[in-house]
Design an enzyme around this catalytic site. Sequence first.
Site, mmCIF file in Angstrom:
data_model
loop_
_atom_site.group_PDB
_atom_site.id
_atom_site.type_symbol
_atom_site.label_atom_id
_atom_site.label_comp_id
_atom_site.label_asym_id
_atom_site.label_seq_id
_atom_site.Cartn_x
_atom_site.Cartn_y
_atom_site.Cartn_z
ATOM 1 N N ASP A 261 0.859 -1.192 0.000
ATOM 2 C CA ASP A 261 0.000 0.000 0.000
ATOM 3 C C ASP A 261 0.892 1.238 0.000
ATOM 4 O O ASP A 261 2.073 1.173 0.372
ATOM 5 C CB ASP A 261 -0.929 0.023 1.217
ATOM 6 C CG ASP A 261 -1.891 1.215 1.168
ATOM 7 O OD1 ASP A 261 -2.475 1.461 0.094
ATOM 8 O OD2 ASP A 261 -2.032 1.927 2.173
ATOM 9 N N SER A 262 0.298 2.358 -0.400
ATOM 10 C CA SER A 262 1.037 3.621 -0.347
ATOM 11 C C SER A 262 1.400 3.965 1.102
ATOM 12 O O SER A 262 2.361 4.684 1.340
ATOM 13 C CB SER A 262 0.176 4.737 -0.934
ATOM 14 O OG SER A 262 -1.067 4.776 -0.255
ATOM 15 N N TYR B 171 -0.907 8.569 -2.389
ATOM 16 C CA TYR B 171 -0.838 8.449 -3.849
ATOM 17 C C TYR B 171 -2.069 9.082 -4.514
ATOM 18 O O TYR B 171 -2.059 9.340 -5.715
ATOM 19 C CB TYR B 171 -0.830 6.973 -4.252
ATOM 20 C CG TYR B 171 0.491 6.228 -4.152
ATOM 21 C CD1 TYR B 171 1.597 6.751 -3.483
ATOM 22 C CD2 TYR B 171 0.621 4.977 -4.747
ATOM 23 C CE1 TYR B 171 2.782 6.038 -3.403
ATOM 24 C CE2 TYR B 171 1.807 4.266 -4.683
ATOM 25 C CZ TYR B 171 2.881 4.790 -4.011
ATOM 26 O OH TYR B 171 4.058 4.073 -3.950
ATOM 27 N N GLY B 172 -3.136 9.265 -3.726
ATOM 28 C CA GLY B 172 -4.466 9.581 -4.267
ATOM 29 C C GLY B 172 -4.549 10.727 -5.248
ATOM 30 O O GLY B 172 -5.357 10.690 -6.164
ATOM 31 N N CYS C 107 -4.160 -1.451 -2.427
ATOM 32 C CA CYS C 107 -4.320 -0.005 -2.557
ATOM 33 C C CYS C 107 -5.146 0.219 -3.815
ATOM 34 O O CYS C 107 -4.743 -0.216 -4.906
ATOM 35 C CB CYS C 107 -2.941 0.643 -2.694
ATOM 36 S SG CYS C 107 -2.985 2.390 -3.071
ATOM 37 N N ASN C 108 -6.282 0.870 -3.663
ATOM 38 C CA ASN C 108 -7.141 1.090 -4.822
ATOM 39 C C ASN C 108 -6.489 2.004 -5.839
ATOM 40 O O ASN C 108 -6.624 1.811 -7.037
ATOM 41 C CB ASN C 108 -8.472 1.686 -4.367
ATOM 42 C CG ASN C 108 -9.347 0.642 -3.716
ATOM 43 O OD1 ASN C 108 -10.068 -0.069 -4.395
ATOM 44 N ND2 ASN C 108 -9.268 0.519 -2.403
ATOM 45 N N THR C 109 -5.783 3.019 -5.349
ATOM 46 C CA THR C 109 -5.181 3.990 -6.264
ATOM 47 C C THR C 109 -4.129 3.294 -7.141
ATOM 48 O O THR C 109 -4.109 3.462 -8.360
ATOM 49 C CB THR C 109 -4.544 5.142 -5.465
ATOM 50 O OG1 THR C 109 -5.507 5.616 -4.511
ATOM 51 C CG2 THR C 109 -4.129 6.272 -6.363
ATOM 52 N N GLU D 80 -4.195 9.151 7.962
ATOM 53 C CA GLU D 80 -2.728 9.037 8.095
ATOM 54 C C GLU D 80 -2.225 9.892 9.269
ATOM 55 O O GLU D 80 -1.206 9.587 9.859
ATOM 56 C CB GLU D 80 -2.030 9.468 6.796
ATOM 57 C CG GLU D 80 -2.295 8.537 5.623
ATOM 58 C CD GLU D 80 -1.282 7.392 5.472
ATOM 59 O OE1 GLU D 80 -0.088 7.617 5.679
ATOM 60 O OE2 GLU D 80 -1.718 6.264 5.145
ATOM 61 N N CYS E 153 -11.393 2.471 -0.692
ATOM 62 C CA CYS E 153 -10.053 2.914 -0.321
ATOM 63 C C CYS E 153 -9.727 2.176 0.970
ATOM 64 O O CYS E 153 -10.557 2.122 1.890
ATOM 65 C CB CYS E 153 -10.021 4.422 -0.092
ATOM 66 S SG CYS E 153 -8.457 4.981 0.628
ATOM 67 N N THR E 154 -8.528 1.606 0.997
ATOM 68 C CA THR E 154 -8.191 0.727 2.126
ATOM 69 C C THR E 154 -8.009 1.494 3.443
ATOM 70 O O THR E 154 -7.918 0.880 4.502
ATOM 71 C CB THR E 154 -6.932 -0.083 1.793
ATOM 72 O OG1 THR E 154 -5.900 0.819 1.397
ATOM 73 C CG2 THR E 154 -7.210 -1.066 0.671
ATOM 74 N N HIS E 155 -7.959 2.813 3.363
ATOM 75 C CA HIS E 155 -7.872 3.617 4.595
ATOM 76 C C HIS E 155 -9.239 3.828 5.262
ATOM 77 O O HIS E 155 -9.317 4.108 6.446
ATOM 78 C CB HIS E 155 -7.314 5.001 4.298
ATOM 79 C CG HIS E 155 -5.834 5.042 4.092
ATOM 80 N ND1 HIS E 155 -5.201 4.367 3.085
ATOM 81 C CD2 HIS E 155 -4.860 5.699 4.778
ATOM 82 C CE1 HIS E 155 -3.901 4.613 3.149
ATOM 83 N NE2 HIS E 155 -3.669 5.412 4.163
#
Length: 276
Positions: free
Chosen positions: A11-12, A43-44, A74-76, A159, A193-195
């Site tokens: 992931d980012s 990264y978004g 990571c979706n992005t 984050e 989004c994984t966040h």
Amino acid sequence: MQHKKAIGVFDSGYGGLTVLKEMVKLLPQYNFIYLGDNSRAPYGNRSFDTVYRYTLQCANWFFEQNCSLVILACNTASAKALRSIQQNDLPKIGGNKRILGVIRPTTKLIGNYSTSKHLGILATNGTVTSNSYPIEIEKFFPYVKVFQQSCPLWVPLVENAEMNNTGSDFFIKKYIDQLLAQSSLIDVILLACTHYPLLYDKIRKYTPENIQIVSQGEIIAKSLADYLQRHPEIENNCDKNGERLFFTTDSSADFDKHAQLFYGEAVKSSSICLQS
Ligand code: DGL
């Protein structure tokens, strides 16, 4: 240093840990290596070229660590880099390496969750502008209408561990309202989004009760289990000692401090340096 043959999870930043957590729950016997590109996250809002370049660099790092299979949690990165890496880079890299994303396994199932066939997607700007979700959902569920809303401030809130502070409520409500204003028939919202699972309680608070909110972690874990079953040639290259290793491109002390929130238990990471 060559590690045991693990499944790589990328992931980012920290978000992929919400996916890894579900993978480890379902497939505890496998070895996993996690890499967060924290020094270059988020990264978004980055361009296709930049996300591709960063993701490829990280994928190559996993292959150097002896991983045969890498999951872009990571979706992005899945939206902006996966296809190019699969089509252009893997054939050159050779050695029976595989790289998978999170969008296809999600879109294969998500249409089944909606009764009204009106689906809401909350994601980063990069994922929304790539249009990957509507394009992929159309392939599996051509009759489902998809509505997207980008939430550019949500990853920074997570984050920076600001999600439980009252200041975050304004931006959480704002993007949900913008999504729901697009259609009154939306009955499922996908957190693409994984966040975002870290914002679940507040997203729930501002979403009408009749709307189901779906996180990706469990879907991706089940899809990995299925993939391993269908691909014994890859599965045979994944060691099963239940080891987990964590790496970050930024400070390992910072990573260890924040990771528990996403992964659910304390981790001890190492820092690596990738050429920019
Ligand atoms: N976790 C990433 C995703 O799922 C977003 C984080 C970022 O913008 O870097 O899209």
